[in-house]
Structure formats: C-alpha cells, structure tokens
Design a protein around this motif. Structure first.
Motif, PDB file in Angstrom:
ATOM      1  N   ASP A 169       0.827  -1.205   0.103  1.00  0.00           N
ATOM      2  CA  ASP A 169      -0.014   0.016   0.068  1.00  0.00           C
ATOM      3  C   ASP A 169       0.911   1.158   0.187  1.00  0.00           C
ATOM      4  OD1 ASP A 169      -2.847  -0.927  -0.039  1.00  0.00           O
ATOM      5  OD2 ASP A 169      -2.215  -1.647   1.959  1.00  0.00           O
ATOM      6  N   ASP A 170       1.885   1.088   1.043  1.00  0.00           N
ATOM      7  CA  ASP A 170       2.555   2.504   1.059  1.00  0.00           C
ATOM      8  C   ASP A 170       3.564   2.962  -0.165  1.00  0.00           C
ATOM      9  OD1 ASP A 170       1.477   2.639   3.520  1.00  0.00           O
ATOM     10  OD2 ASP A 170       3.195   1.813   4.611  1.00  0.00           O
ATOM     11  N   GLY A 171       3.992   1.751  -0.801  1.00  0.00           N
ATOM     12  CA  GLY A 171       5.121   2.090  -1.964  1.00  0.00           C
ATOM     13  C   GLY A 171       4.588   2.068  -3.387  1.00  0.00           C
ATOM     14  N   ALA A 172       3.386   1.371  -3.354  1.00  0.00           N
ATOM     15  CA  ALA A 172       2.799   0.830  -4.745  1.00  0.00           C
ATOM     16  C   ALA A 172       1.350   1.225  -4.851  1.00  0.00           C
ATOM     17  CB  ALA A 172       3.061  -0.518  -5.000  1.00  0.00           C
ATOM     18  N   ILE A 173       0.565   0.728  -4.098  1.00  0.00           N
ATOM     19  CA  ILE A 173      -0.976   0.972  -4.459  1.00  0.00           C
ATOM     20  C   ILE A 173      -1.365   2.349  -4.147  1.00  0.00           C
ATOM     21  CG2 ILE A 173      -3.375   0.550  -3.681  1.00  0.00           C
ATOM     22  CD1 ILE A 173      -1.863  -1.944  -5.276  1.00  0.00           C
ATOM     23  N   ALA A 174      -0.731   3.081  -3.215  1.00  0.00           N
ATOM     24  CA  ALA A 174      -1.127   4.602  -3.159  1.00  0.00           C
ATOM     25  C   ALA A 174      -0.772   5.387  -4.211  1.00  0.00           C
ATOM     26  CB  ALA A 174      -0.466   4.977  -1.787  1.00  0.00           C
ATOM     27  N   LEU A 175       0.351   4.985  -4.934  1.00  0.00           N
ATOM     28  CA  LEU A 175       0.994   5.792  -5.781  1.00  0.00           C
ATOM     29  C   LEU A 175       0.265   5.459  -7.089  1.00  0.00           C
ATOM     30  CD1 LEU A 175       4.786   5.634  -4.744  1.00  0.00           C
ATOM     31  CD2 LEU A 175       2.747   7.480  -4.071  1.00  0.00           C
ATOM     32  N   GLY A 176       0.021   4.484  -7.319  1.00  0.00           N
ATOM     33  CA  GLY A 176      -0.539   3.657  -8.895  1.00  0.00           C
ATOM     34  C   GLY A 176       0.765   3.117  -9.299  1.00  0.00           C
ATOM     35  N   ILE A 177       0.250   1.617  -9.687  1.00  0.00           N
ATOM     36  CA  ILE A 177       1.650   0.825 -10.304  1.00  0.00           C
ATOM     37  C   ILE A 177       1.236   0.040 -11.627  1.00  0.00           C
ATOM     38  CG2 ILE A 177       1.325  -0.669  -8.555  1.00  0.00           C
ATOM     39  CD1 ILE A 177       4.451  -1.416  -8.903  1.00  0.00           C
ATOM     40  N   ALA A 178       1.953   0.281 -12.586  1.00  0.00           N
ATOM     41  CA  ALA A 178       1.744  -0.705 -13.723  1.00  0.00           C
ATOM     42  C   ALA A 178       2.892  -1.671 -13.986  1.00  0.00           C
ATOM     43  CB  ALA A 178       1.382   0.204 -14.998  1.00  0.00           C
ATOM     44  N   THR A 179       2.600  -2.805 -14.338  1.00  0.00           N
ATOM     45  CA  THR A 179       3.649  -3.728 -15.057  1.00  0.00           C
ATOM     46  C   THR A 179       2.947  -3.919 -16.269  1.00  0.00           C
ATOM     47  OG1 THR A 179       2.736  -5.745 -14.250  1.00  0.00           O
ATOM     48  CG2 THR A 179       4.469  -4.467 -12.619  1.00  0.00           C
ATOM     49  N   TYR A 180       3.889  -4.551 -17.031  1.00  0.00           N
ATOM     50  CA  TYR A 180       3.827  -4.696 -18.550  1.00  0.00           C
ATOM     51  C   TYR A 180       3.939  -6.005 -19.189  1.00  0.00           C
ATOM     52  CZ  TYR A 180       3.599   0.516 -18.451  1.00  0.00           C
ATOM     53  OH  TYR A 180       3.380   1.498 -17.853  1.00  0.00           O
ATOM     54  N   ALA A 181       3.193  -6.263 -20.266  1.00  0.00           N
ATOM     55  CA  ALA A 181       3.669  -7.389 -20.999  1.00  0.00           C
ATOM     56  C   ALA A 181       3.695  -7.008 -22.478  1.00  0.00           C
ATOM     57  CB  ALA A 181       2.596  -8.774 -21.185  1.00  0.00           C
TER      58      ALA A 181
ATOM     59  N   ASN B  59      21.921  25.367  -0.953  1.00  0.00           N
ATOM     60  CA  ASN B  59      20.803  26.401  -0.565  1.00  0.00           C
ATOM     61  C   ASN B  59      19.772  25.237   0.101  1.00  0.00           C
ATOM     62  OD1 ASN B  59      18.964  28.305  -0.666  1.00  0.00           O
ATOM     63  ND2 ASN B  59      18.261  28.255  -2.694  1.00  0.00           N
ATOM     64  N   PRO B  60      20.065  24.933   1.232  1.00  0.00           N
ATOM     65  CA  PRO B  60      19.088  24.191   1.932  1.00  0.00           C
ATOM     66  C   PRO B  60      17.691  24.928   2.261  1.00  0.00           C
ATOM     67  CG  PRO B  60      20.761  25.019   3.453  1.00  0.00           C
ATOM     68  CD  PRO B  60      21.228  25.111   2.030  1.00  0.00           C
ATOM     69  N   ASP B  61      17.591  26.448   2.377  1.00  0.00           N
ATOM     70  CA  ASP B  61      16.587  26.860   2.671  1.00  0.00           C
ATOM     71  C   ASP B  61      15.358  26.589   1.878  1.00  0.00           C
ATOM     72  OD1 ASP B  61      17.616  27.701   4.984  1.00  0.00           O
ATOM     73  OD2 ASP B  61      18.253  29.780   4.138  1.00  0.00           O
ATOM     74  N   GLN B  62      15.645  26.280   0.354  1.00  0.00           N
ATOM     75  CA  GLN B  62      14.714  25.986  -0.631  1.00  0.00           C
ATOM     76  C   GLN B  62      13.830  24.720  -0.228  1.00  0.00           C
ATOM     77  OE1 GLN B  62      16.685  25.364  -4.335  1.00  0.00           O
ATOM     78  NE2 GLN B  62      16.849  23.193  -4.282  1.00  0.00           N
ATOM     79  N   ALA B  63      14.361  24.147   0.866  1.00  0.00           N
ATOM     80  CA  ALA B  63      13.629  22.855   1.050  1.00  0.00           C
ATOM     81  C   ALA B  63      12.236  23.078   1.334  1.00  0.00           C
ATOM     82  CB  ALA B  63      14.204  22.302   2.203  1.00  0.00           C
ATOM     83  N   ASN B  64      12.064  24.662   1.894  1.00  0.00           N
ATOM     84  CA  ASN B  64      10.436  24.920   2.340  1.00  0.00           C
ATOM     85  C   ASN B  64       9.536  24.884   1.142  1.00  0.00           C
ATOM     86  OD1 ASN B  64      11.096  24.966   4.911  1.00  0.00           O
ATOM     87  ND2 ASN B  64      12.171  27.122   4.732  1.00  0.00           N
ATOM     88  N   GLU B  65      10.107  25.020   0.029  1.00  0.00           N
ATOM     89  CA  GLU B  65       9.271  25.033  -1.435  1.00  0.00           C
ATOM     90  C   GLU B  65       8.274  23.902  -1.305  1.00  0.00           C
ATOM     91  OE1 GLU B  65      11.345  25.756  -4.953  1.00  0.00           O
ATOM     92  OE2 GLU B  65      12.613  27.111  -4.101  1.00  0.00           O
ATOM     93  N   THR B  66       7.002  24.293  -2.027  1.00  0.00           N
ATOM     94  CA  THR B  66       6.067  23.028  -1.919  1.00  0.00           C
ATOM     95  C   THR B  66       6.368  22.372  -3.236  1.00  0.00           C
ATOM     96  OG1 THR B  66       4.490  24.307  -3.250  1.00  0.00           O
ATOM     97  CG2 THR B  66       4.511  24.358  -0.714  1.00  0.00           C
ATOM     98  N   PRO B  67       5.944  21.097  -3.396  1.00  0.00           N
ATOM     99  CA  PRO B  67       6.247  20.445  -4.673  1.00  0.00           C
ATOM    100  C   PRO B  67       5.243  20.761  -5.632  1.00  0.00           C
ATOM    101  CG  PRO B  67       5.248  18.875  -2.894  1.00  0.00           C
ATOM    102  CD  PRO B  67       5.670  20.229  -2.299  1.00  0.00           C
TER     103      PRO B  67
ATOM    104  N   GLU C  70       4.242  12.928   0.310  1.00  0.00           N
ATOM    105  CA  GLU C  70       5.054  12.162   1.250  1.00  0.00           C
ATOM    106  C   GLU C  70       6.333  11.748   0.680  1.00  0.00           C
ATOM    107  OE1 GLU C  70       2.911   9.442   3.469  1.00  0.00           O
ATOM    108  OE2 GLU C  70       1.413  10.616   3.998  1.00  0.00           O
ATOM    109  N   VAL C  71       6.223  11.464  -0.543  1.00  0.00           N
ATOM    110  CA  VAL C  71       7.461  10.865  -1.440  1.00  0.00           C
ATOM    111  C   VAL C  71       8.501  12.003  -1.643  1.00  0.00           C
ATOM    112  CG1 VAL C  71       8.341  10.105  -3.627  1.00  0.00           C
ATOM    113  CG2 VAL C  71       6.087   9.214  -2.617  1.00  0.00           C
ATOM    114  N   HIS C  72       7.893  13.226  -1.841  1.00  0.00           N
ATOM    115  CA  HIS C  72       8.837  14.507  -2.158  1.00  0.00           C
ATOM    116  C   HIS C  72       9.632  14.769  -0.591  1.00  0.00           C
ATOM    117  CE1 HIS C  72      10.419  18.519  -3.088  1.00  0.00           C
ATOM    118  NE2 HIS C  72       9.549  19.209  -1.894  1.00  0.00           N
ATOM    119  N   ALA C  73       8.628  14.559   0.345  1.00  0.00           N
ATOM    120  CA  ALA C  73       9.321  15.064   1.839  1.00  0.00           C
ATOM    121  C   ALA C  73      10.365  14.115   2.034  1.00  0.00           C
ATOM    122  CB  ALA C  73       8.067  15.090   2.711  1.00  0.00           C
TER     123      ALA C  73
END
Length: 300
Positions: A39-51, A255-263, A284-287
């Motif tokens: 859920d945390d790393g795949a389903i929440a983000l959406g995931i595709a595999t291929y053939a 420039n660590p202060d730019q960490a406050n910018e929103t994604p 959450e991934v960006h954070a």
C-alpha cells in the motif's frame, strides 16, 4: 481471475501488443490492513507492470505486487493464447518482483546487480522482515543475467534491455527500437521520482541523458497516471522534467532553505505544460526525498 486483492486492476493497451496491468490510485482501497510496503510504496502511488506480446510469446516486464497479481497477468496472457513467457525484472525493489511465483517454469532475466541485490536480501524478504510485510515467499531469483545491454527478439519485434543507474543502481529499461517505445520501470515516474539512493543523483542525471539519446517517442513508467499510460505514455519531454526535479534536489547542498518550497511550486512549469500531473500521494515521497538529500549534505 478476480479476487479482493486484484479487484481494482485495470488492463490497459497503450500500444498494439503491449498491455499494462495497473492497480492503485483508487480512493479508500487498500491491499491489506496495517502498515505494509504494497500500500505505502505501490498501491497508493499507482503501479503498472507490462507484457509485450507477439503471437504465442510474451515478455513480462515486472510481475507486480503479489502472487495474485502475477496470476491475473498469467491468466490474461493464457487467454491471448500465449504459451511461452519470459520475465524481465526492471530492478530489485519488492513491488516489481513479488508476483513471479505465478510464472512457474518461466525464465527470469535481470542484470547482474539486480540478481545480487535479491540474493543478498532473499532470507529477509521471504521472512517478511525486509521492508515489513507481506513476505514474498518464495522469492524467485533470476535464471539469466546480463551486464550493460542484452538484445532479444520476440517474433519480429526487436527488444533491447539496457542497464542504467536511475532510481536504483540496478535499473533495466526495455527498449523497442523500431517503435521507439521505452518501458522505463522506475527510471521515470509521474509526477516526481522517488530517490532511493541520494548519493547517486549525479549518476542518475547522466543516465537520464543516455535514455534521452535513444530518442523515445513514447515512455511508459511503472508509476504514473493511468490515463497517461492508456493513451500511450509520456512523450520524451518527461525525461527533462525528471532531470529538473533531480537538479532541484541537488541544489539543496548549497541552498538548503529552498527545502521549504512546495512540490506544486517546484513542478509548476512542467505541470502547467502538461508534461506532469500532480498527484497528492507524492507529497510524502517528496518530503522523504528532501529529508534524505538534506541528510546526505549534512543539513539534517
């Protein structure tokens, strides 16, 4: 085949003979109760595999997040008349290798680094101790490995597997040179890349340049918007978007202060241009990306 774990899988066909098995980005849907990597790393983000299918043969590029998902893929291919399947691992992360037990008797190809990563962690993964539950047991290791590049054929279709270092140091992309279609695994992600190895960001930029030189017309990611995948994938401009985000992360060193910018602000030009689509789960991934990069540069 339908079960509770796969009831939201959508089978898309972005190009002739190419099928995407997409799960996730369904409000309220969870694979299982409690904290878990599916859920945390795949389903929440959406995931595709291929053939990739030609006649009675298929290459399956990643086997999804569970044996049930793998079984759904195999059932679909059986219905298409496929009798010979070869598995390709895009990299070693769990959400890409969990369904392989459903493909008993099939060859499994990966690069040497992927094989080493999986073998080194096999005991913990099979016990459910690596990244937590669910366990992948049995974990199917590659039966064939390569380094650098491997050329394959699928009937009349030329296939090239190319090893790169983007997202993880063991990535393998699947390149269809005649159609100029790139199955990118996690080397490209919408709307932003998950940084698993922050010390390798400069290498990631170099290898994204290598992918751009291929001149892809369409790029199909494992994680991305289903409507984009259904319409054929991204155009080549998404590679530039990935590079700009990585360069923004690298600028945190001075420039660590730019960490406050929103994604949303960071990605605004590419979202406005239609190259990317903002998806809230990536906040959450960006954070996590920012935290890991700041730690690397000694700002945490």
């Amino acid at each position: 085949m339908n079960c509770s774990k796969t009831r939201h899988v959508r089978i898309l066909q972005p190009h002739p003979g190419i099928y995407a098995y997409y799960d996730g980005r369904v409000p309220g849907h969870r694979f299982m109760e409690g904290e878990n990597w599916v859920d945390d790393g795949a389903i929440a983000l959406g995931i595709a595999t291929y053939a990739v299918v030609e006649g009675d043969e298929a290459l399956v590029y990643d086997t999804h997040v569970s044996p049930e998902h793998g079984a759904l893929i195999r059932s679909h291919l059986d219905g298409l008349g496929v009798s010979k399947i070869t598995i390709i691992y895009s990299h070693w992360h769990l959400d890409h290798v969990a369904g392989t037990s459903a493909f008993a008797g099939c060859d499994v190809i990966a690069n040497d680094k992927t094989a080493r990563h999986l073998a080194m962690r096999q005991i913990a993964i099979e016990a459910g101790d690596y990244d937590g539950p669910p366990a992948i047991n049995p974990l199917i290791l590659p039966t064939q490995t390569f380094t650098g590049k491997l050329e394959l054929s699928l009937a009349t279709r030329r296939i090239v597997l190319i090893e790169v270092n983007v997202h993880s140091d063991d990535a393998t992309v699947l390149w269809l040179p005649d159609e100029r279609i790139l199955l990118a695994g996690d080397t490209v992600e919408d709307p932003l890349t998950y940084v698993d190895e922050p010390a390798e960001l400069a290498h990631h930029l170099r290898d994204l340049d290598r992918l751009a030189v291929l001149g892809p017309r369409y790029i199909l990611p494992d994680h991305g918007a289903p409507e984009t995948i259904a319409k054929g994938g991204f155009g080549p401009e998404v590679i530039g978007a990935m590079k700009r985000y990585i360069q923004w992360l690298m600028a945190l060193e001075t420039n660590p202060d730019q960490a406050n910018e929103t994604p949303e602000h960071i990605l605004s030009a590419d979202v406005d241009a239609g190259t990317l689509k903002w998806f809230e789960a990536y906040r959450e991934v960006h954070a996590a990306n920012v935290a890991s990069v700041l730690k690397l540069y000694g700002h945490a």
